[in-house]
Design a protein around this motif. Structure first.
Motif, short mmCIF file in Angstrom:
data_model
loop_
_atom_site.label_atom_id
_atom_site.label_comp_id
_atom_site.label_asym_id
_atom_site.label_seq_id
_atom_site.Cartn_x
_atom_site.Cartn_y
_atom_site.Cartn_z
N ILE A 502 70.80 -13.80 -39.80
CA ILE A 502 70.41 -13.96 -41.21
C ILE A 502 69.54 -12.78 -41.67
N SER A 503 68.78 -12.20 -40.75
CA SER A 503 68.02 -10.99 -41.10
C SER A 503 68.98 -9.86 -41.43
N VAL A 515 65.90 -19.30 -46.26
CA VAL A 515 64.64 -20.03 -46.13
C VAL A 515 64.89 -21.34 -45.40
N ARG A 516 64.18 -21.57 -44.32
CA ARG A 516 64.34 -22.84 -43.61
C ARG A 516 63.74 -23.96 -44.44
N ILE A 517 64.34 -25.13 -44.37
CA ILE A 517 63.95 -26.21 -45.30
C ILE A 517 62.52 -26.68 -45.11
N ARG A 580 59.49 -16.61 -38.37
CA ARG A 580 60.30 -15.55 -37.75
C ARG A 580 59.45 -14.68 -36.84
N MET A 581 58.22 -14.40 -37.27
CA MET A 581 57.33 -13.60 -36.43
C MET A 581 57.02 -14.34 -35.14
N GLN A 582 56.82 -15.67 -35.25
CA GLN A 582 56.53 -16.48 -34.07
C GLN A 582 57.71 -16.46 -33.10
N ASP A 602 50.19 -18.06 -36.91
CA ASP A 602 51.20 -19.08 -36.67
C ASP A 602 51.88 -19.55 -37.95
N GLY A 603 51.21 -19.44 -39.12
CA GLY A 603 51.85 -19.73 -40.40
C GLY A 603 52.01 -21.20 -40.72
#
Length: 666
Positions: A502-503, A515-517, A580-582, A602-603
């Motif tokens: 997806i990236s 975008v994840r739900i 995504r960073m995690q 962690d977001g």
């Protein structure tokens, strides 16, 4: 005729090069000598077609490999073109024994018409990897030619003399060295032939001189002129006594007298001389494709579908690529592409010829035009090889896109199995990605398959250019329910490859955002009536402070909202970038790298719903007796709705839940 000579120049000879440089796998000598026999037979057939030679009517072209484990010998016998004394002297004594330096200079990087691959000369010398002594007996097809015997011991000298051979063709005898006795074992020889020669164009028969004869019994009608009858087996007629109605008895024959014949067991060729890839696709049945797959790859799960490659310009290439059915949870995605050169096996998974992403498939590719070095172990001329690789990639893209356009039902049926292959291909091959861009499918929450364009049109009004997605239907069940209630669609992306894919799509389509739900709350979930803004702001600040204190976490991110669904008290979100960073940090930590070098938080974000009575209670009774317990429980419930708790968290959650039920019971 007598002739002798030495096989070295300036104390250098071919054998050290053969053993140490030319062939890394010693078993390959069998491929080379059988391949030479095939070439010799092919040449004789061409002479017949040209009218220069007449093949006898009862002739059966074949190559016999005769092993003898007692004598430690192997013979390779063909009924091909044969050689005269002059040809044998030229091909054997002069070509290869020209000294090590000249040999390397002349043949190491040869890629033109004079390349010696397939000629009798060079491949023959692989025999000295496994044999101390090698003998040749040969008779040329030419009228009046005399049979010739050639022999060399320990690679230092040769002798030539007359031979007793009476049939046109060549017989090579290897007297194995002590380290190579294994090759005179019938089962070892069979294994090597099936590995390298399974599809050579001339029938190959394996015989074991040291084994006891094996027989079979056949009916008279099955007897052939070539069969040697060892014994006639007579079965006398069988009778029984039968009583008639009048009381008399008579003898009745219930089976007639028969003769069967015991013959030497008929040899069966080990190879398939007309492999399926050489046929036109229109001539191949579905069952033939499946049987070929089972036979070559020993995989008894049916392949999903296959692509038959057939090209003669600007280079010759044939092959079949299978898309296997893989259980993604329990099996690794690892395929096998077998590469052949004129039906001679070269190697598995040669990355220069096979596009990297197609190595996940199973298949065979035969390219007679491959520019190989003298040992067939490496490819020359990178530009040409790259064209072959590009062609294969193009044909796969054409097949897939064509299926999507003309057979959408089956394409959708296969999609769940084949999409990791396709996505990997898009990541690895720019041209493949361009061709497949409009034929990537996404399965939505209702099981319907959509293209990227369809997905964007679904969300065009309120969420323009956004594609919501799910990675785990169980863990994200709460969010899926909310999305359904709000009438918002999402697609399911649960393979490991989906995150980089997806990236990749976002880079290729600048306006698109996946975008994840559970990444954030859209306005569709929020109530339009929020009450007094000042009051809400104050409650938000107080609840944030309350939860940070109760959970002993000053870095906790808290978001207070009025949600339409008053059944939800708390939930967890995580920003798309943070998640995504995690995931990237986890991936790098698997490879032993320090994830902290990539930075990022962690977001996670705790969402509290002011429309839920429990959150309202906390807002109005911050000093209540069970405030801390409620805060901890709401936080853990949000975590559970978002995924799972750690073992320590789960232990506390269960204990706390029991305490709450006790309070209710009082």
């Amino acid at each position: 005729m007598q002739k002798q000579g030495t096989l070295s120049i300036n104390s250098e000879n071919i054998f050290p090069i053969i053993k140490k440089w030319l062939y890394s796998d010693h078993d390959i000598f069998m491929r080379e000598l059988i391949s030479n026999g095939c070439d010799a037979i092919t040449k004789l057939k061409k002479l017949d077609m040209m009218g220069e030679y007449s093949i006898p009517e009862d002739n059966q072209f074949k190559i016999r490999v005769v092993v003898n484990s007692k004598d430690k010998t192997i013979k390779f016998i063909d009924n091909g073109i044969g050689m005269t004394a002059q040809e044998l002297d030229e091909y054997i004594n002069q070509i290869a024994f020209s000294g090590a330096q000249a040999f390397l200079e002349k043949y190491k990087d040869k890629t033109n018409e004079d390349q010696i691959i397939g000629h009798f000369g060079l491949g023959f010398y692989s025999a000295f990897m496994v044999a101390d002594r090698v003998a040749i007996d040969t008779l040329s097809w030419q009228d009046g030619a005399a049979a010739v015997h050639w022999e060399s011991e320990e690679g230092t000298s040769f002798e030539m003399a007359d031979s007793q051979k009476s049939e046109v063709g060549t017989e090579i005898t290897l007297y194995l060295n002590e380290d190579s006795y294994e090759f005179s074992n019938e089962y070892r020889a069979r294994e090597i032939i099936e590995k390298y020669c399974a599809f050579m164009p001339v029938e190959i028969y394996l015989e074991d001189e040291a084994a006891e004869p094996q027989y079979e019994t056949i009916e008279k009608d099955d007897l052939k002129e070539t069969d040697e009858i060892v014994e006639t087996v007579v079965e006398e007629a069988k009778t029984e006594e039968k009583e008639n109605e009048d009381g008399t008895k008579e003898t009745v024959e219930i089976s007639p007298r028969t003769e069967k014949y015991k013959i030497n067991k008929r040899p069966v060729p080990l190879n398939d001389t007309t492999p399926l890839w050489n046929k036109h696709p229109n001539e191949c049945t579905e069952e033939e494709y499946k049987e070929f797959y089972r036979k070559v790859f020993m995989d008894f799960k049916e392949p999903l579908f296959w692509i038959h490659l057939n090209m003669d310009y600007p280079f010759n290439l044939k092959g079949i690529l299978y898309f296997p059915k893989i259980n993604m949870e329990y099996e690794s995605i690892e395929g096998t592409i077998k590469l052949y050169n004129n039906q001679v096996f070269i190697a598995d998974n040669i990355k220069e010829v096979i596009p990297e992403f197609l190595m996940l498939l199973k298949g065979v590719i035969d390219c007679p035009d491959l520019p190989l070095n003298v040992s067939r172990s490496a490819l020359q001329n990178d530009g040409f090889v790259k064209k072959i690789s590009d062609y294969i990639s193009k044909k796969v893209a054409d097949k897939l896109s064509g299926m999507c356009k003309t057979d959408r039902e089956n394409y959708e049926k296969y999609w769940d199995d084949i999409n990791p292959f396709i996505k990997f291909g898009c990541l690895k091959d720019e041209k493949f990605a361009e061709k497949m861009n409009d034929y990537i499918l996404f399965k939505n929450l209702d099981g319907k398959y959509l293209t990227l364009k369809d997905c964007l049109e679904e969300n065009e009004k309120e969420h323009k250019n956004q594609v919501f997605y799910v990675t785990d239907e169980k863990e994200q069940g709460q969010y899926i329910h909310m999305f359904r209630e709000a009438g918002i669609d999402a697609v399911i992306l649960k393979h490991n490859i989906d995150t980089p894919f997806i990236s990749h799509l976002e880079m290729k389509n600048k306006d698109v955002k996946f975008v994840r739900i559970d990444a954030d709350l859209t306005d569709a979930f929020k109530s339009e009536e929020t009450g007094d803004e000042e009051k809400v702001k104050k409650q938000s600040e107080e609840l944030t402070a309350l939860f940070k204190k109760a959970l002993n976490n000053e870095n906790l991110s808290v978001q207070v909202e009025h949600l339409k669904n008053d059944k939800i008290a708390s939930m967890m979100t995580m920003s798309e970038e943070g998640r995504r960073m995690q995931e990237m940090m986890k991936m790098y930590s698997m490879y032993g790298m320090d994830p902290s070098m990539f930075g990022g938080k962690d977001g996670e974000n705790l969402v509290l719903n002011l429309n839920h009575p429990l959150v309202q209670y906390l807002a109005e009774h911050q000093d209540g007796g069970h405030t801390t317990t409620i805060c901890e429980q709401l936080y853990d419930l949000a975590q559970l709705g978002h995924g799972t708790l750690s073992p320590e968290q789960m232990t506390k959650f269960i204990s706390r839940s029991n305490e709450i039920m006790l309070l209710l019971a009082k």
